[in-house]
Scaffold this motif. Structure first.
Motif, PDB file in Angstrom:
ATOM      1  N   VAL A  72      -4.216  -3.887  -1.621  1.00 43.60           N
ATOM      2  CA  VAL A  72      -2.749  -3.884  -1.000  1.00 43.60           C
ATOM      3  C   VAL A  72      -2.648  -2.270  -0.712  1.00 43.60           C
ATOM      4  CG1 VAL A  72      -0.328  -4.135  -1.012  1.00 43.60           C
ATOM      5  CG2 VAL A  72      -1.987  -6.007  -2.401  1.00 43.60           C
ATOM      6  N   VAL A  73      -2.242  -1.999   0.528  1.00 42.38           N
ATOM      7  CA  VAL A  73      -1.953  -0.519   0.792  1.00 42.38           C
ATOM      8  C   VAL A  73      -0.491  -0.524   0.908  1.00 42.38           C
ATOM      9  CG1 VAL A  73      -1.994   1.190   2.740  1.00 42.38           C
ATOM     10  CG2 VAL A  73      -4.191  -0.050   2.190  1.00 42.38           C
ATOM     11  N   TYR A  74       0.222   0.220   0.540  1.00 44.09           N
ATOM     12  CA  TYR A  74       1.494   0.315   0.314  1.00 44.09           C
ATOM     13  C   TYR A  74       1.972   1.663   1.019  1.00 44.09           C
ATOM     14  CZ  TYR A  74       2.350  -3.270  -2.908  1.00 44.09           C
ATOM     15  OH  TYR A  74       2.441  -4.472  -3.752  1.00 44.09           O
ATOM     16  N   VAL A  75       2.970   1.422   2.119  1.00 45.37           N
ATOM     17  CA  VAL A  75       3.250   2.582   3.105  1.00 45.37           C
ATOM     18  C   VAL A  75       4.934   2.950   2.564  1.00 45.37           C
ATOM     19  CG1 VAL A  75       3.453   3.477   5.371  1.00 45.37           C
ATOM     20  CG2 VAL A  75       1.717   1.955   4.905  1.00 45.37           C
ATOM     21  N   VAL A  76       5.186   4.106   2.344  1.00 47.40           N
ATOM     22  CA  VAL A  76       6.389   4.666   1.882  1.00 47.40           C
ATOM     23  C   VAL A  76       7.316   4.773   3.083  1.00 47.40           C
ATOM     24  CG1 VAL A  76       7.803   6.626   0.810  1.00 47.40           C
ATOM     25  CG2 VAL A  76       5.478   5.858  -0.064  1.00 47.40           C
ATOM     26  N   GLN A  77       8.427   4.262   2.887  1.00 49.25           N
ATOM     27  CA  GLN A  77       9.556   4.100   4.197  1.00 49.25           C
ATOM     28  C   GLN A  77      10.687   4.773   3.498  1.00 49.25           C
ATOM     29  OE1 GLN A  77       8.425   2.058   7.418  1.00 49.25           O
ATOM     30  NE2 GLN A  77       7.303   3.541   6.541  1.00 49.25           N
ATOM     31  N   GLY A  78      11.708   5.138   4.393  1.00 50.15           N
ATOM     32  CA  GLY A  78      12.918   5.522   3.905  1.00 50.15           C
ATOM     33  C   GLY A  78      13.141   6.857   4.284  1.00 50.15           C
ATOM     34  N   HIS A  79      12.413   7.824   4.820  1.00 49.32           N
ATOM     35  CA  HIS A  79      12.358   9.122   5.100  1.00 49.32           C
ATOM     36  C   HIS A  79      12.095   9.507   6.597  1.00 49.32           C
ATOM     37  CE1 HIS A  79      12.970   9.835   0.937  1.00 49.32           C
ATOM     38  NE2 HIS A  79      11.919   8.734   0.587  1.00 49.32           N
TER      39      HIS A  79
ATOM     40  N   SER B 180       1.731   0.243  14.158  1.00 47.81           N
ATOM     41  CA  SER B 180       1.434  -1.183  14.313  1.00 47.81           C
ATOM     42  C   SER B 180      -0.032  -1.344  14.577  1.00 47.81           C
ATOM     43  CB  SER B 180       2.174  -1.892  15.252  1.00 47.81           C
ATOM     44  OG  SER B 180       1.877  -1.135  16.499  1.00 47.81           O
ATOM     45  N   GLU B 181      -0.743  -0.580  15.220  1.00 42.89           N
ATOM     46  CA  GLU B 181      -2.077  -0.479  15.548  1.00 42.89           C
ATOM     47  C   GLU B 181      -2.809  -0.005  14.223  1.00 42.89           C
ATOM     48  OE1 GLU B 181      -4.387  -0.613  18.169  1.00 42.89           O
ATOM     49  OE2 GLU B 181      -2.892  -1.084  19.517  1.00 42.89           O
TER      50      GLU B 181
ATOM     51  N   ALA C 124      -5.318  -2.947  11.994  1.00 46.01           N
ATOM     52  CA  ALA C 124      -6.637  -2.322  11.503  1.00 46.01           C
ATOM     53  C   ALA C 124      -6.775  -2.387  10.235  1.00 46.01           C
ATOM     54  CB  ALA C 124      -6.916  -0.842  12.073  1.00 46.01           C
ATOM     55  N   LEU C 125      -6.206  -2.293   9.220  1.00 44.49           N
ATOM     56  CA  LEU C 125      -6.273  -2.365   7.952  1.00 44.49           C
ATOM     57  C   LEU C 125      -6.230  -3.819   7.390  1.00 44.49           C
ATOM     58  CD1 LEU C 125      -4.032   0.486   6.652  1.00 44.49           C
ATOM     59  CD2 LEU C 125      -6.536   0.286   6.279  1.00 44.49           C
ATOM     60  N   GLU C 126      -5.444  -4.738   8.037  1.00 43.30           N
ATOM     61  CA  GLU C 126      -5.541  -6.046   7.888  1.00 43.30           C
ATOM     62  C   GLU C 126      -6.676  -6.749   8.460  1.00 43.30           C
ATOM     63  OE1 GLU C 126      -0.765  -6.946   8.053  1.00 43.30           O
ATOM     64  OE2 GLU C 126      -1.978  -7.019   9.823  1.00 43.30           O
ATOM     65  N   ARG C 127      -7.220  -6.272   9.454  1.00 42.85           N
ATOM     66  CA  ARG C 127      -8.591  -6.827   9.854  1.00 42.85           C
ATOM     67  C   ARG C 127      -9.686  -6.365   8.705  1.00 42.85           C
ATOM     68  NH1 ARG C 127      -6.788  -5.371  15.060  1.00 42.85           N
ATOM     69  NH2 ARG C 127      -8.017  -3.353  15.118  1.00 42.85           N
ATOM     70  N   ALA C 128      -9.641  -5.244   7.916  1.00 45.30           N
ATOM     71  CA  ALA C 128     -10.495  -4.740   7.068  1.00 45.30           C
ATOM     72  C   ALA C 128     -10.253  -5.591   5.726  1.00 45.30           C
ATOM     73  CB  ALA C 128     -10.445  -3.508   7.013  1.00 45.30           C
TER      74      ALA C 128
ATOM     75  N   ARG D  62     -10.134   6.124  14.130  1.00 43.46           N
ATOM     76  CA  ARG D  62     -10.145   4.866  13.313  1.00 43.46           C
ATOM     77  C   ARG D  62     -11.111   5.020  12.122  1.00 43.46           C
ATOM     78  NH1 ARG D  62      -8.355  -0.013  14.837  1.00 43.46           N
ATOM     79  NH2 ARG D  62      -7.430   0.166  17.096  1.00 43.46           N
ATOM     80  N   ILE D  63     -12.407   5.761  12.174  1.00 43.05           N
ATOM     81  CA  ILE D  63     -12.998   5.979  10.912  1.00 43.05           C
ATOM     82  C   ILE D  63     -12.414   6.887  10.128  1.00 43.05           C
ATOM     83  CG2 ILE D  63     -15.029   6.934  10.206  1.00 43.05           C
ATOM     84  CD1 ILE D  63     -16.322   6.108  13.052  1.00 43.05           C
ATOM     85  N   SER D  64     -11.907   8.058  10.650  1.00 40.20           N
ATOM     86  CA  SER D  64     -11.330   9.277   9.773  1.00 40.20           C
ATOM     87  C   SER D  64     -10.128   8.830   9.128  1.00 40.20           C
ATOM     88  CB  SER D  64     -11.052  10.474  10.858  1.00 40.20           C
ATOM     89  OG  SER D  64      -9.812  10.124  11.528  1.00 40.20           O
ATOM     90  N   SER D  65      -9.131   7.930   9.450  1.00 41.06           N
ATOM     91  CA  SER D  65      -7.994   7.398   8.915  1.00 41.06           C
ATOM     92  C   SER D  65      -8.179   6.248   8.102  1.00 41.06           C
ATOM     93  CB  SER D  65      -6.972   7.224   9.998  1.00 41.06           C
ATOM     94  OG  SER D  65      -7.266   6.419  10.982  1.00 41.06           O
TER      95      SER D  65
END
Length: 301
Positions: free
Chosen positions: A64-71, A85-86, A90-94, A295-298
């Motif tokens: 699970v990747v958590y992405v901070v929101q609220g700022h 969204s992209e 991409a993470l979900e496909r992986a 896509r590779i670097s991120s």
């Protein structure tokens, strides 16, 4: 064609129709990756699809990747140019699960967090949020931080404890390769990477860093922390620090400006914990993710 992820090998579906039926292969050129009881079928395989399939069959469960929101960070579901969204798809496909994390409400990253991402906050995080990230890192957590130019002053001070010194600049590239590709001087073509597991797939690959700041190391080395640059700009670049001239569209290297090659991505490692910092969030946004090797670097490692 079938490729076994653990043993390797291939076969002709015309000669072994039973296997073709078992794996649901209907067209030539299909690749099946298999490890134990898991298998993934890839039609018209390319590097990204094969890599994602390999991750799925070799990884135990979803991470699970958590992405901070609220700022003021880019929204995960936004399809606008600045949206994420992209990257989420991409993470979900992986085989990652991607969830928003409101730290001020949750109090700490969840126990199942494989990575916590802080991408382009436009307002400062609160002290309890930063303390929660410290506690997560102390437990061996992995954090990816992307700080856009001229933003995140408080976040920059926070990162100093891990050896990062964020320069208050916008990197400008005078090397002509960017212009040949149709990019403005603020869109950097990066080809120089340091040896590290994060950059292992980037040999010979160009990545594009749009609107980025440079990242230095604190003058005093932080005890117990190993600081390593990941990506650098060319020797013809510099970090423009004069915002008045930038607003007027005038840029020229001044004596006080950092001179290239400049680090635009770096990592700090402490025991099992890892903190990666990029000087821009735009390379992972919808407008930047599909440029060259971004896509590779991120990707998350």
């Amino acid at each position: 064609m079938r490729t076994d992820a653990s043993l390797g090998g291939s076969w002709d579906p015309d000669r072994e129709p039973a296997l073709a039926k078992k794996y649901g292969i209907e067209t030539y050129g299909t690749t099946v990756l298999e490890a134990g009881a898991k298998s993934e079928k890839v039609n018209e395989p390319d590097e990204e699809k094969l890599t994602n399939a390999l991750v799925k069959v070799t990884r135990a469960g979803k991470h699970v990747v958590y992405v901070v929101q609220g700022h003021g960070e880019p929204e995960l579901t936004s399809t606008e140019r600045a949206g994420f969204s992209e990257a989420k798809a991409a993470l979900e496909r992986a085989n990652y699960e991607v969830k928003a994390l409101v730290l001020v409400r949750e109090g700490k990253p969840p126990a199942d967090a494989a990575v916590v991402v802080l991408a382009g906050p436009r307002t400062d995080l609160l002290k309890p949020e930063l303390d929660a990230l410290d506690a997560y890192i102390a437990q061996g957590g992995k954090v990816l931080v992307m700080v856009n130019p001229f933003q995140g002053e408080a976040l920059g001070k926070y990162l100093e404890k891990y050896g990062f010194a964020l320069d208050n600049d916008l990197v400008v590239e005078a090397n002509p390769i960017g212009r040949l590709l149709g990019f403005e001087p603020y869109v950097l073509v990066v080809q120089q990477y340091e040896r590290h597991p994060i950059t292992r797939d980037l040999g010979g690959v160009m990545t594009i860093f749009p609107m980025t700041r440079s990242i230095g190391q604190t003058k005093v080395q932080v005890q117990g922390v190993r600081f390593e640059p990941l990506a650098r700009t060319s020797a013809q670049s510099w970090g423009e620090t004069n915002r008045t001239e930038l607003d007027r569209g005038v840029v020229k290297p001044d004596p006080e400006d950092p001179k290239g090659p400049l680090t635009v991505a770096a990592v700090a490692t402490k025991d099992k914990a890892r903190l990666v910092v990029y000087g821009t969030a735009t390379l992972a946004a919808n407008q930047g993710l599909n440029l060259q090797g971004n896509r590779i670097s991120s990707s998350t490692r």
